[in-house]
Design a protein around this motif. Structure first.
Motif: not given
Ligand code: K7E
Ligand code: CUA
Length: 643
Positions: A138-140, A250-252, A331-333, A385-388, A436-438, A458-460, A498-500
Motif C-alpha cells: 500500500c502507498h497512498h 510516479d505521483n499524481t 521529480p517525485h511528489g 525534496p520528496l513531498h510538500t 522523511p518521505g511523505h 520518516c523511513k528510518f 506508512p508511505h503516506d
Molecule cells: Cu513512498 Cu508516495 Cu509511494 Cu513518496 S511514495 S516517499
C-alpha cells in the motif's frame, strides 16, 4: 525525564547561519553541512538572533507545554482520524491524532486472521479475480471529496505490488471493492478528483511495459514500452479510461477546478537501468485535460490492448489531451496547494520545488504560452525534496530526504523571489529522524487545511527506539505547526512503511456502531441463504447439497445456535454465522480448530467461511473473540464421519 537525543537544545548551534537562497541564478550551493546543526531552531535569516543560552532557557520552559498539546488523556477522544498506509503489510491503519494511538487496522490486500479478511467468503468475493493473491504494497490512502472537502464516504488505496486499487467504506471501515488495473504494472501515485466531487480516482502505472504485453515478440524493444495514467470510476470501481504517455509516471494530484490532473515522471529517458534513468537533467510533469479526455472517449478515439475493452487514449507529446512541463530532476511528489493555485512538484534529485500556476494551464492548452511559462516559483530548499504539505497561512512544508529535515517556506515569498525580489522564503528547517518521505498536514489536501499538525513519515528510526533487531520500525513524527515555529512533539514507531497518510477531522467521518441487516457487504450470503430456504436471523440449519454442506447458525453471547453438526470426511463445508447481538462492541468469532478457519462476526453481521472437512473425528469450533464471561464455553463440535 527527557532523553538527550530528544532534547532539541542539544542540536543547537545558534552561530550557524542558514544559507539564504539565491534569488537570481538559483545557483547557490546548498550544502548539507551548512544546514546541519542549525536545523532544530534555525528560523529565517533576518529573524532576531538568538544565542544558544537564550534558546535553551526558552526551549526548556516551552518543552513541557509543547508536548502536552499532543496529550490525549485516558478516556478522551482525538480530534482527527488518521488514515495510514500500512506499506508492505498490505493494510490500512486508523490512528487518532494528535495522540498517534493506533485505533484500528483495516486489512485490504493482506490476509488477516483476526477478522478473517482474505479467508471469508465475503472478503473473497470483494477481492474477486485477485482473491488468490495474499500480499500487497500500500502507498497512498486518499478520501473521497465533495467540492474540495472530505465527504467521509470512502478511502481509496493502491497496491503497487499487484497493480490494484481498493476502496474502504468509511461507514463500517471495511474494504468493499477491489480491482486489478489492466494494461499496467505497479500502480503507484493515487489521488481523487476534488471538484465538483470524486467522480474519478486517478492513479499511475509506474513501470513501463509493452502495450500488448503478451510475451510474443519484441520484449526487449523498449520503444514499444508505455506507462498509462488510469482514471477509475469511484462508484463502480471500473476503469473509465487510460491515457498513454511519454516517459513513466510516479505521483499524481488533481486541481480544485475539476479540469486538470497532473502526474510526475522521473524516467523521461525511458531508461532500463539506474544510470539511464537518472541521466537527464530534466524530466517532466504531464498535465491531463479531463474534458478533452472524456470527449475523446465519447468520440471513440481510443484503442484497446491485451484483449480487454478499457479505452486507451493517446496522450503522448504533441497530442491535444496532455501537456508536458519540464521539471528538474527526477521529480517525485506532487501536491496541490489548498487554495487551488499551484501544483507543487518536488524535485528529488534537484534541491527545488517547482510551483506550477494552475490558472496558466488554460493558456498552455491553448498554446498561448510555453510549458515552462507555467512555473510561478522554484524555491531551493535543500537536498532530496520528496513531498510538500500546506497549512492555512500560506506556508508549505517540504520533506528533505537526504538532509533529514523539514523545510518550512512561504509560498508568496517564493513566488516573489522567483520574480527577482529580494525576499527570503525560507522560514525554518527542522531536523526529523530520519530520512522523511511523505508528510501531511491536518486537512491539508483539502480546502479545509487548518494548519494545526504536521506528520512526517520518516523511513528510518535508527537510534530513536529500543533496539528490536536488524529490522527497525519507521518513525512517524508529530509536529505542532500552529505557531510560527515547527515543534516536534511525538515519535511514533510504525511497522512496515506508512508511505503516506491523511488526517481527517472527526466531524467528517460518521462510522456506524452496529451493522445493519441489509448491508451490502453480506448481501450475497443472504441471497444464498434465501435459496436454501433459510432465514438467517432465526434459523439454525444444516443444508446438504451433494458434497457440499452449508451450516447456518446464529450467535448470541455466549452461545452458537448449533452446539454440534455432522458432515462426512471430504465435504466442502460452508459455515454461516449471524451475530444476533445488538450491543455495541460485542463481536463474536468462529474458529474451526486445526483447519486454518477463523473469522470475526460483528454485531448484527453475517460472515461465512468455506473449508474442506479433511480430518475425520470430533473437531471443536469455538468463539475466538472475547465476548462474555462464558466466552471460553462458547464452542461446539463438528462430527466428521470417516470415508
Ligand atoms: Cu513512498 Cu508516495 Cu509511494 Cu513518496 S511514495 S516517499
Ligand atoms: Cu462469542 Cu467469544
Amino acid at each position: 525525564m527527557m532523553d538527550n537525543k530528544e532534547n532539541p537544545v542539544d542540536h543547537i548551534d545558534a552561530t550557524v547561519e542558514i544559507p539564504v537562497a539565491n534569488q537570481e541564478g538559483n545557483k547557490l550551493e546548498v550544502s548539507r553541512r551548512g544546514f546541519l546543526g542549525a536545523g532544530a531552531v534555525a528560523t529565517a535569516a533576518g529573524a532576531i538572533p538568538m544565542t544558544a543560552a537564550m534558546f535553551a532557557a526558552s526551549a526548556k520552559a516551552q518543552a513541557s507545554d509543547i508536548r502536552n498539546s499532543a496529550v490525549v488523556h485516558p478516556g478522551e477522544l482525538d480530534e482527527y482520524y488518521g488514515f495510514w498506509s500500512g506499506g508492505q503489510s498490505g493494510e490500512v491503519r486508523i490512528l487518532g491524532i494528535p495522540s498517534m494511538r493506533e485505533l484500528m487496522r483495516i486489512p485490504v490486500f493482506n490476509i488477516d486472521s483476526a477478522t478473517g479478511w482474505g479467508l471469508t467468503d465475503e472478503s473473497k468475493r470483494i477481492k474477486g479475480e485477485s482473491a488468490h493473491i495474499l500480499a500487497g504494497d500500500c502507498h497512498h490512502p486518499h478520501m473521497s471529496m465533495q467540492d474540495g472537502r472530505y465527504d467521509g464516504k470512502y478511502v481509496f488505496i493502491n497496491d503497487k505490488a499487484n497493480s490494484r486499487v481498493a476502496r474502504i467504506r468509511c461507514d463500517v471501515m471495511k474494504t468493499d471493492k477491489m480491482i486489478t488495473i489492466p494494461n499496467v504494472q505497479a500502480v503507484h501515485g493515487l489521488r481523487v478528483q476534488k471538484v465538483p466531487y470524486t467522480k474519478y480516482v486517478i492513479c499511475n502505472g509506474e513501470f513501463e511495459i509493452p502495450l500488448n504485453n503478451d510475451g510474443k515478440e519484441g520484449m526487449e524493444d523498449v520503444s514499444t514500452y508505455r506507462s498509462l495514467f488510469n482514471v477509475i470510476d469511484a462508484e463502480t470501481m471500473e476503469v473509465s479510461f487510460q491515457v498513454m504517455v511519454d516517459g513513466n509516471l510516479d505521483n499524481t494530484d488533481a486541481d480544485y477546478d475539476g479540469k486538470y490532473f497532473a502526474s510526475t515522471c522521473y524516467n523521461s529517458e525511458m531508461g532500463m537501468t539506474l544510470g539511464e534513468m537518472v541521466s537527464a537533467e530534466r524530466d517532466h510533469v504531464v498535465v491531463f485535460n479531463l474534458a478533452r479526455c472524456e470527449a475523446a472517449v465519447k468520440a471513440g478515439k481510443f484503442k484497446t490492448y491485451n484483449g480487454n475493452n478499457v479505452p486507451v487514449l493517446d496522450g503522448r507529446k504533441g497530442t491535444e489531451l496532455t501537456r508536458y512541463i519540464p521539471i528538474p530532476k527526477s521529480p517525485h511528489g506532487i501536491n496541490t496547494s489548498p487554495n487551488g493555485e499551484y501544483f507543487a512538484i518536488n524535485g528529488k534529485l534537484s534541491p527545488t520545488v517547482s510551483l506550477i500556476a494552475i490558472d496558466r494551464l488554460d493558456d498552455l492548452f491553448a498554446d498561448k504560452i510555453k510549458p515552462r511559462d507555467t512555473i510561478a516559483a522554484e524555491p531551493e530548499l535543500g537536498l532530496g525534496p520528496l513531498h510538500t504539505a500546506f497549512d492555512n497561512k500560506g506556508n508549505a512544508y517540504t520533506t528533505l530526504f537526504l538532509d533529514s529535515q523539514i523545510a518550512k517556506w512561504n509560498v508568496k515569498d517564493a513566488v516573489a523571489a522567483y520574480n527577482g525580489e529580494k525576499v527570503n522564503y525560507l522560514r525554518q528547517k527542522l531536523d526529523v529522524h530520519y530520512q522523511p518521505g511523505h508528510n501531511h498536514t491536518t486537512m491539508g489536501e483539502t480546502r479545509d487545511a487548518d494548519g494545526k499538525w504536521l506528520v512526517v513519515l520518516c523511513k528510518f528510526s535508527k537510534d530513536r527506539f529500543l533496539n528490536v533487531g536488524p529490522l527497525r520500525p519507521e518513525n512517524d513524527q508529530l509536529i505542532d505547526i500552529s505557531g510560527d515555529e515547527m515543534k516536534l512533539v511525538h515519535d511514533g514507531p510504525a511497522f512496515a512503511e506508512p508511505h503516506d497518510c491523511i488526517m481527517v477531522h472527526r466531524s467528517k467521518v460518521k462510522p456506524k456502531k452496529i451493522w445493519t441487516r441489509d448491508d451490502s457487504m453480506f448481501a450475497a450470503t443472504v441471497e444464498m441463504a434465501k435459496r436454501d430456504g433459510v432465514t438467517l436471523e432465526t434459523d439454525n440449519k444444516v443444508i446438504r447439497d451433494g458434497n457440499k454442506v452449508r451450516v447456518y447458525m446464529t450467535s448470541v453471547a455466549p452461545m452458537y445456535g448449533l452446539s454440534d453438526f455432522k458432515v462426512k470426511e471430504g465435504n466442502e463445508v460452508t459455515v454461516v454465522v449471524t451475530n444476533l447481538d445488538n450491543i455495541e462492541d460485542v463481536t463474536h468469532g468462529f474458529c474451526m480448530t486445526n483447519h486454518g478457519v477463523q473469522m470475526e462476526i460483528g454485531p448484527q453481521a453475517t460472515s461465512s467461511i468455506t473449508f474442506i472437512a479433511d480430518k475425520p473425528g470430533v473437531q471443536w469450533y469455538y468463539c475466538n473473540w472475547f465476548c462474555h464471561a462464558l466466552h471460553m464455553e462458547m464452542r461446539g463440535r463438528m462430527f466428521v464421519t470417516a470415508k
